[in-house]
Design a protein around this motif. Structure first.
Motif, PDB file in Angstrom:
ATOM      1  N   VAL B 183      -4.577  -4.686  14.562  1.00  0.00           N
ATOM      2  CA  VAL B 183      -5.568  -5.685  14.220  1.00  0.00           C
ATOM      3  C   VAL B 183      -6.464  -4.707  13.201  1.00  0.00           C
ATOM      4  O   VAL B 183      -6.820  -5.336  12.196  1.00  0.00           O
ATOM      5  CB  VAL B 183      -6.377  -6.428  15.207  1.00  0.00           C
ATOM      6  CG1 VAL B 183      -7.402  -7.225  14.641  1.00  0.00           C
ATOM      7  CG2 VAL B 183      -5.315  -7.434  15.858  1.00  0.00           C
ATOM      8  N   THR B 193      -8.682 -12.761   8.703  1.00  0.00           N
ATOM      9  CA  THR B 193      -8.312 -12.773  10.298  1.00  0.00           C
ATOM     10  C   THR B 193      -7.105 -12.293  10.305  1.00  0.00           C
ATOM     11  O   THR B 193      -6.500 -12.069   9.457  1.00  0.00           O
ATOM     12  CB  THR B 193      -8.976 -13.887  10.924  1.00  0.00           C
ATOM     13  OG1 THR B 193      -8.708 -13.820  12.247  1.00  0.00           O
ATOM     14  CG2 THR B 193      -8.155 -15.216  10.394  1.00  0.00           C
ATOM     15  N   THR B 195      -3.483 -13.559  12.598  1.00  0.00           N
ATOM     16  CA  THR B 195      -2.882 -14.618  13.230  1.00  0.00           C
ATOM     17  C   THR B 195      -2.135 -13.739  14.308  1.00  0.00           C
ATOM     18  O   THR B 195      -1.413 -12.584  13.841  1.00  0.00           O
ATOM     19  CB  THR B 195      -1.832 -15.401  12.549  1.00  0.00           C
ATOM     20  OG1 THR B 195      -2.811 -16.149  11.650  1.00  0.00           O
ATOM     21  CG2 THR B 195      -1.163 -16.398  13.427  1.00  0.00           C
ATOM     22  N   TRP B 213      -5.733  -7.833  20.760  1.00  0.00           N
ATOM     23  CA  TRP B 213      -5.764  -8.403  19.638  1.00  0.00           C
ATOM     24  C   TRP B 213      -7.233  -9.281  19.460  1.00  0.00           C
ATOM     25  O   TRP B 213      -8.006  -9.183  18.433  1.00  0.00           O
ATOM     26  CB  TRP B 213      -4.561  -9.228  19.214  1.00  0.00           C
ATOM     27  CG  TRP B 213      -4.749 -10.606  18.232  1.00  0.00           C
ATOM     28  CD1 TRP B 213      -4.707 -10.300  17.190  1.00  0.00           C
ATOM     29  CD2 TRP B 213      -4.861 -12.037  18.696  1.00  0.00           C
ATOM     30  NE1 TRP B 213      -4.749 -11.823  16.312  1.00  0.00           N
ATOM     31  CE2 TRP B 213      -5.101 -12.741  17.573  1.00  0.00           C
ATOM     32  CE3 TRP B 213      -5.244 -12.640  19.755  1.00  0.00           C
ATOM     33  CZ2 TRP B 213      -5.362 -14.191  17.386  1.00  0.00           C
ATOM     34  CZ3 TRP B 213      -5.522 -14.049  19.853  1.00  0.00           C
ATOM     35  CH2 TRP B 213      -5.436 -14.571  18.660  1.00  0.00           C
ATOM     36  N   ARG B 214      -7.603 -10.110  20.640  1.00  0.00           N
ATOM     37  CA  ARG B 214      -8.719 -11.080  20.431  1.00  0.00           C
ATOM     38  C   ARG B 214     -10.012  -9.947  20.547  1.00  0.00           C
ATOM     39  O   ARG B 214     -11.047 -10.432  19.779  1.00  0.00           O
ATOM     40  CB  ARG B 214      -8.854 -11.781  21.942  1.00  0.00           C
ATOM     41  CG  ARG B 214     -10.001 -12.740  21.927  1.00  0.00           C
ATOM     42  CD  ARG B 214      -9.672 -13.756  22.942  1.00  0.00           C
ATOM     43  NE  ARG B 214      -8.604 -14.824  22.685  1.00  0.00           N
ATOM     44  CZ  ARG B 214      -7.645 -15.034  23.751  1.00  0.00           C
ATOM     45  NH1 ARG B 214      -7.768 -14.126  24.951  1.00  0.00           N
ATOM     46  NH2 ARG B 214      -6.822 -16.092  23.552  1.00  0.00           N
ATOM     47  N   LEU B 217     -10.678  -8.804  16.999  1.00  0.00           N
ATOM     48  CA  LEU B 217     -11.378  -9.658  15.939  1.00  0.00           C
ATOM     49  C   LEU B 217     -12.587 -10.002  16.482  1.00  0.00           C
ATOM     50  O   LEU B 217     -13.618 -10.145  15.566  1.00  0.00           O
ATOM     51  CB  LEU B 217     -10.131 -10.995  16.290  1.00  0.00           C
ATOM     52  CG  LEU B 217      -9.000 -11.037  15.591  1.00  0.00           C
ATOM     53  CD1 LEU B 217      -8.273 -12.445  15.680  1.00  0.00           C
ATOM     54  CD2 LEU B 217      -9.064 -10.627  13.886  1.00  0.00           C
ATOM     55  N   GLN B 218     -12.879 -10.314  17.759  1.00  0.00           N
ATOM     56  CA  GLN B 218     -14.261 -10.420  18.005  1.00  0.00           C
ATOM     57  C   GLN B 218     -15.456  -9.270  17.762  1.00  0.00           C
ATOM     58  O   GLN B 218     -16.338  -9.693  17.290  1.00  0.00           O
ATOM     59  CB  GLN B 218     -14.262 -10.792  19.594  1.00  0.00           C
ATOM     60  CG  GLN B 218     -13.574 -12.168  20.025  1.00  0.00           C
ATOM     61  CD  GLN B 218     -13.741 -12.483  21.284  1.00  0.00           C
ATOM     62  OE1 GLN B 218     -13.830 -11.666  22.273  1.00  0.00           O
ATOM     63  NE2 GLN B 218     -13.504 -13.686  21.632  1.00  0.00           N
ATOM     64  N   ARG B 222     -14.789 -11.783  13.613  1.00  0.00           N
ATOM     65  CA  ARG B 222     -13.969 -12.866  12.861  1.00  0.00           C
ATOM     66  C   ARG B 222     -13.314 -13.719  13.693  1.00  0.00           C
ATOM     67  O   ARG B 222     -13.488 -13.767  14.954  1.00  0.00           O
ATOM     68  CB  ARG B 222     -12.570 -11.863  12.378  1.00  0.00           C
ATOM     69  CG  ARG B 222     -12.694 -10.557  11.716  1.00  0.00           C
ATOM     70  CD  ARG B 222     -13.600 -10.903  10.357  1.00  0.00           C
ATOM     71  NE  ARG B 222     -14.121  -9.506   9.746  1.00  0.00           N
ATOM     72  CZ  ARG B 222     -13.339  -9.069   8.840  1.00  0.00           C
ATOM     73  NH1 ARG B 222     -12.227  -9.535   8.681  1.00  0.00           N
ATOM     74  NH2 ARG B 222     -13.642  -7.926   8.565  1.00  0.00           N
ATOM     75  N   THR B 224     -10.968 -16.391  15.630  1.00  0.00           N
ATOM     76  CA  THR B 224      -9.871 -15.828  16.463  1.00  0.00           C
ATOM     77  C   THR B 224      -8.912 -17.157  16.858  1.00  0.00           C
ATOM     78  O   THR B 224      -9.258 -17.954  17.686  1.00  0.00           O
ATOM     79  CB  THR B 224     -10.315 -15.260  18.065  1.00  0.00           C
ATOM     80  OG1 THR B 224     -11.097 -16.268  18.660  1.00  0.00           O
ATOM     81  CG2 THR B 224     -11.083 -14.073  17.838  1.00  0.00           C
TER      82      THR B 224
END
Lengths: 347, 347
Positions: B183, B193, B195, B213-214, B217-218, B222, B224
């Motif tokens: 990511v 972001t 996917t 991944w989450r 992003l967090q 960004r 999610t």
DNA sequence: CTGAAAGCGCTTACAG
DNA sequence: CTGAAAGCGCTTACAG
């Protein structure tokens, strides 16, 4: 009370629970050890109530017969030795999975031995190792070895995944027939001839695919260019694919396996050649060919059927050997090829 | 003369050669059976000349110790049980090959048991079967089972290819860390972001990749989006890839394994989306990713190191267990992730 | 340094 | 239908 002592501290000092033996079960059920044996082997007539007492005791003690003792005494084994080489290749791995499943269904366990290389020496050593304590042997991965240098165990049921050794039971795939199918399809699509990217010249399977390709071209009266020899790897396909991409006379390619074909596709893409308009491509094995780009036409090998056939043939040999003391000299199964057409070879 | 009789016709009537025993070797060498045993096990002091006589006799008779008798008497085994599920998947197959090679180097044989499914019930049954007569167990393929439903053999050396079960020795790959790497790389490339196309929600490895991944992003602040759940197969990647191809907001995709990624690439090609300009893609596993089109960026898993680590850890446990009668409660190795950048994610 | 004795856990005849 | 005896091939104490 006494049972506790008997079960608990036989090998003293280690402090870990012993596995229950037939003797333990017998004591708990109030019978003799060989009645336990009869129940464990589902033998003879044991009075239903006796059987139930024994089964109860087995369950309570978590009894499982000691396989070493059983095969030592009985002089036979319920293990099949599986000799492979480079078993992580997708084809081998699929065969192995089918061998495991089928063997299980016949009540056999698998002892797996992977040869460090495909040389006759390494395979011979691995077979010697694998034959210890097994009822029979399934041998994969012979394709690069000189048949003359291979030493097969005698008096041991055996089956081979290789269609050359006609004096031994085998299950194999019709390599040449598959190649003929591929070439015929490419000629039908309008190609004047078909270039071949082969596996290593030392591999019999590769040679058989080359033979089929050459036969198909000759019987159609077409030119037969020299095959390009790779090593089954995507990298070798890529390298040879770059040569093909540079040659504007090449309009059809038969690649001896899908992994090399993936490298060929990449090389053609990078050279800006359209597939299949400029160059049509057919692979071999049909392993994940569907999700290459473009989706790759390929000769489908039914690995599951091969694994199944290997075990079925071996189990027949084992039973024959146990009953009659003989091994049938030859029992060969050849599995028919199938062409799967996708976008890489048809508009 | 007498030797011939002893060796030849012990189990009468079958007509096939018996394997030589220690007794046969002893008779030929003019020593006692346990001197043969000493030579076979490279033990103690045996006079060099005695040893040589015995070795000669062994060679002439093709002697190999009977493994069943040996493990029955010695109370220990030189076999490692290997429990797998769906072993034809490339990752598992690579681990299995490394397990075989490493086990061999330590003097162990492999008994392979493939569970018919990934359910806890099937795995439990397979472990019960595999534990018979082995020195220890390597367990793969636990990823879809409920940990609470799994029943591990007690008092048996054991190692698990799964990083969750912290109370048992394990060797695992840092799934979440790998996902974070992927990511981070896609965000560095300019995506707002990412996917995610995940594996099945029932798979722990899939969950761990989703978690990484989450988190990535967090921590970058960004959005999610919901992950799209596949089943590891190229076909599922293809299906979900079609959804992504239709969504012009998606510019970066992290796919939980390379096989699904191959389906995603096909879907994007068919929709006419340029990779990586319109959509950047990163996969996971690094299996033949290099020869997809375009070459796929991926998180590299060192399957060989995992297989090697599993056996090393298990052999330690086995030796500890034999010496001290105890099993160390936990000994976990986590293997670091590595990102391999290719054309699918960078211009 | 070498050997005679006992036994690992099971199953195969043989009795009853 | 059930059991007492013997032995598969090896290795582990114990002698010498």
């Amino acid at each position: 009370m006494t049972e506790h002592q008997t079960t608990g501290s036989r090998r003293g000092g280690k402090g870990w629970a012993q596995r229950a033996t037939a003797k333990d079960v017998a004591a708990l059920a109030g019978v003799s050890p060989q009645t336990v044996s009869r129940v464990a082997n589902d033998l003879d007539n044991v009075l239903p109530q006796t059987r139930n007492r024994v089964l109860d005791a087995m369950k309570r003690l978590g009894y499982a017969p000691n396989a070493a003792a059983r095969s030592l005494r009985a002089g036979r084994s319920t293990t099949i030795g599986l000799v492979a080489h480079h078993l992580s290749r997708t084809g081998e791995a699929n065969i192995i999975e089918a061998v495991c499943t089928t063997a299980r269904a016949h009540g056999y366990d698998i002892a797996l031995a992977n040869a460090p290389s495909g040389s006759a020496d390494d395979l011979n050593r691995t077979m010697v190792r694998a034959r210890q304590g097994v009822a029979g042997l399934v041998v994969l991965g012979l394709e690069t070895a000189e048949v003359g240098d291979l030493r097969f165990p005698v008096n041991l049921p055996l089956v081979i995944a290789d269609s050359r050794l006609l004096s031994l039971p085998s299950v194999g795939f019709d390599q040449a027939g598959g190649a003929r199918l591929a070439v015929g399809h490419l000629l039908d699509g309008g190609a004047r001839t078909v270039t071949m990217i082969a596996g290593p010249a030392t591999s019999i399977q590769s040679q058989q695919r080359v033979t089929g390709w050459r036969e198909a071209l000759q019987s159609a009266g077409r030119a037969t260019p020299e095959p390009l020899w790779g090593d089954w790897s995507p990298a070798s396909g890529y390298r040879l694919g770059q040569m093909i991409a540079d040659d504007s006379h090449v309009h059809a390619v038969f690649v001896a396996n899908d992994e090399m074909a993936s490298g060929v596709l990449r090389a053609l893409h990078e050279a800006g050649r359209n597939i299949p308009r400029d160059v049509a491509v057919v692979g071999f094995d049909d392993i994940s060919a569907e999700y290459l780009w473009p989706p790759l036409s390929s000769i489908h090998q039914d690995f599951r059927a091969i694994g199944h056939g290997l075990v079925s043939t071996l189990v027949e040999q084992i039973e024959q050997h146990a009953d009659a003391g003989v091994l049938s000299p030859s029992r060969s199964t050849v599995i028919a090829p199938k062409l799967v057409v996708r976008a890489s070879s048809t508009a």
